[in-house]
Design a protein around this motif. Sequence first.
Motif, PDB file in Angstrom:
ATOM      1  N   ILE A 110      -6.856   2.201  -4.991  1.00 19.42           N
ATOM      2  CA  ILE A 110      -7.711   3.302  -4.503  1.00 19.42           C
ATOM      3  C   ILE A 110      -8.530   2.835  -3.296  1.00 19.42           C
ATOM      4  CG2 ILE A 110      -9.686   4.768  -5.085  1.00 19.42           C
ATOM      5  CD1 ILE A 110      -8.502   4.907  -7.953  1.00 19.42           C
ATOM      6  N   ALA A 111      -9.111   1.630  -3.374  1.00 16.14           N
ATOM      7  CA  ALA A 111      -9.896   1.095  -2.260  1.00 16.14           C
ATOM      8  C   ALA A 111      -9.022   0.947  -1.025  1.00 16.14           C
ATOM      9  CB  ALA A 111     -10.522  -0.235  -2.645  1.00 16.14           C
ATOM     10  N   SER A 143       2.298   7.578   0.952  1.00 15.53           N
ATOM     11  CA  SER A 143       1.985   9.001   0.803  1.00 15.53           C
ATOM     12  C   SER A 143       1.190   9.207  -0.480  1.00 15.53           C
ATOM     13  CB  SER A 143       3.284   9.820   0.747  1.00 15.53           C
ATOM     14  OG  SER A 143       3.955   9.557  -0.482  1.00 15.53           O
ATOM     15  N   VAL A 144       0.783  10.433  -0.709  1.00 15.70           N
ATOM     16  CA  VAL A 144       0.018  10.752  -1.916  1.00 15.70           C
ATOM     17  C   VAL A 144       0.883  10.518  -3.154  1.00 15.70           C
ATOM     18  CG1 VAL A 144      -1.176  12.607  -3.138  1.00 15.70           C
ATOM     19  CG2 VAL A 144      -1.411  12.420  -0.670  1.00 15.70           C
ATOM     20  N   ILE A 145       2.152  10.850  -3.063  1.00 20.86           N
ATOM     21  CA  ILE A 145       3.072  10.627  -4.205  1.00 20.86           C
ATOM     22  C   ILE A 145       3.183   9.136  -4.469  1.00 20.86           C
ATOM     23  CG2 ILE A 145       5.457  10.933  -5.032  1.00 20.86           C
ATOM     24  CD1 ILE A 145       4.001  13.586  -4.825  1.00 20.86           C
ATOM     25  N   ASP A 146       3.323   8.342  -3.397  1.00 22.42           N
ATOM     26  CA  ASP A 146       3.384   6.884  -3.567  1.00 22.42           C
ATOM     27  C   ASP A 146       2.089   6.357  -4.183  1.00 22.42           C
ATOM     28  OD1 ASP A 146       5.914   6.828  -2.457  1.00 22.42           O
ATOM     29  OD2 ASP A 146       5.186   6.293  -0.436  1.00 22.42           O
ATOM     30  N   LEU A 147       0.965   6.922  -3.767  1.00 20.34           N
ATOM     31  CA  LEU A 147      -0.327   6.521  -4.332  1.00 20.34           C
ATOM     32  C   LEU A 147      -0.344   6.814  -5.828  1.00 20.34           C
ATOM     33  CD1 LEU A 147      -3.270   5.548  -4.064  1.00 20.34           C
ATOM     34  CD2 LEU A 147      -3.888   7.893  -3.459  1.00 20.34           C
ATOM     35  N   GLU A 165      -9.740   5.692   6.300  1.00 22.26           N
ATOM     36  CA  GLU A 165     -10.804   5.467   7.288  1.00 22.26           C
ATOM     37  C   GLU A 165     -10.238   4.898   8.591  1.00 22.26           C
ATOM     38  OE1 GLU A 165     -13.591   3.000   5.207  1.00 22.26           O
ATOM     39  OE2 GLU A 165     -14.647   4.723   4.352  1.00 22.26           O
ATOM     40  N   ASP A 166      -9.217   4.036   8.468  1.00 17.94           N
ATOM     41  CA  ASP A 166      -8.589   3.483   9.674  1.00 17.94           C
ATOM     42  C   ASP A 166      -7.837   4.568  10.442  1.00 17.94           C
ATOM     43  OD1 ASP A 166      -9.548   0.987   9.097  1.00 17.94           O
ATOM     44  OD2 ASP A 166      -7.667   0.232   8.239  1.00 17.94           O
ATOM     45  N   ARG A 167      -7.192   5.447   9.711  1.00 20.28           N
ATOM     46  CA  ARG A 167      -6.386   6.508  10.336  1.00 20.28           C
ATOM     47  C   ARG A 167      -7.267   7.605  10.934  1.00 20.28           C
ATOM     48  NH1 ARG A 167      -1.306   9.610   7.500  1.00 20.28           N
ATOM     49  NH2 ARG A 167      -0.689  10.777   9.347  1.00 20.28           N
ATOM     50  N   TYR A 168      -8.368   7.907  10.257  1.00 17.43           N
ATOM     51  CA  TYR A 168      -9.300   8.955  10.712  1.00 17.43           C
ATOM     52  C   TYR A 168     -10.715   8.382  10.794  1.00 17.43           C
ATOM     53  CZ  TYR A 168      -5.423  11.926   9.228  1.00 17.43           C
ATOM     54  OH  TYR A 168      -4.202  12.509   9.075  1.00 17.43           O
ATOM     55  N   PRO A 169     -11.005   7.596  11.836  1.00 17.54           N
ATOM     56  CA  PRO A 169     -12.333   6.964  11.932  1.00 17.54           C
ATOM     57  C   PRO A 169     -13.472   7.979  12.051  1.00 17.54           C
ATOM     58  CG  PRO A 169     -11.053   6.581  13.931  1.00 17.54           C
ATOM     59  CD  PRO A 169     -10.148   7.268  12.954  1.00 17.54           C
ATOM     60  N   GLN A 179       0.855  -1.190   0.000  1.00 21.52           N
ATOM     61  CA  GLN A 179       0.000   0.000   0.000  1.00 21.52           C
ATOM     62  C   GLN A 179       0.892   1.241   0.000  1.00 21.52           C
ATOM     63  OE1 GLN A 179      -3.251   0.002  -0.337  1.00 21.52           O
ATOM     64  NE2 GLN A 179      -3.300  -2.214  -0.391  1.00 21.52           N
ATOM     65  N   PRO A 180       0.511   2.280  -0.763  1.00 17.38           N
ATOM     66  CA  PRO A 180       1.303   3.512  -0.809  1.00 17.38           C
ATOM     67  C   PRO A 180       1.277   4.225   0.548  1.00 17.38           C
ATOM     68  CG  PRO A 180      -0.523   3.576  -2.402  1.00 17.38           C
ATOM     69  CD  PRO A 180      -0.615   2.307  -1.644  1.00 17.38           C
TER      70      PRO A 180
END
Length: 126
Positions: free
Chosen positions: A27-28, A6-10, A35-39, A3-4
């Motif tokens: 993307i999913a 950062s945004v650049i990695d994404l 969602e896990d980071r900011y519930p 999984q990426p």
Amino acid sequence: MTQPASVIDLYDSLLAAEDERARARIIAGAFERLEDRYPELKDLATASGVRESELRLQKEIEQVRADLSKEIEKVRTELIREIEKLRADTSKEIAFGNQKILRWTTGLLFAQLAAIIAVIFGVGLM
């Protein structure tokens, strides 16, 4: 597939993906990590949701006001009825009291008149 981080990695992961299916999975995964980071994001209110709640609350407030107005009017009517009943009862009691006073006064006047007549005609204590 990693999984990426950062945004650049994404972005790089999306460019390197072999097909649409792999991009969708990346993307999913990014959404899942978000969602896990900011519930609390799941509970985040939208402007339309807030407006809808505001309208619903305004409607409920108006209903409560209408119900309260009906209750106030009902209590007011009952109070007026009770006041009128008390006035009628008080008037009756006053009239009854006046009759008693009149009877006593009349009786005392006759007794006084009898005493005066007795004194005038010499009937009495001698």
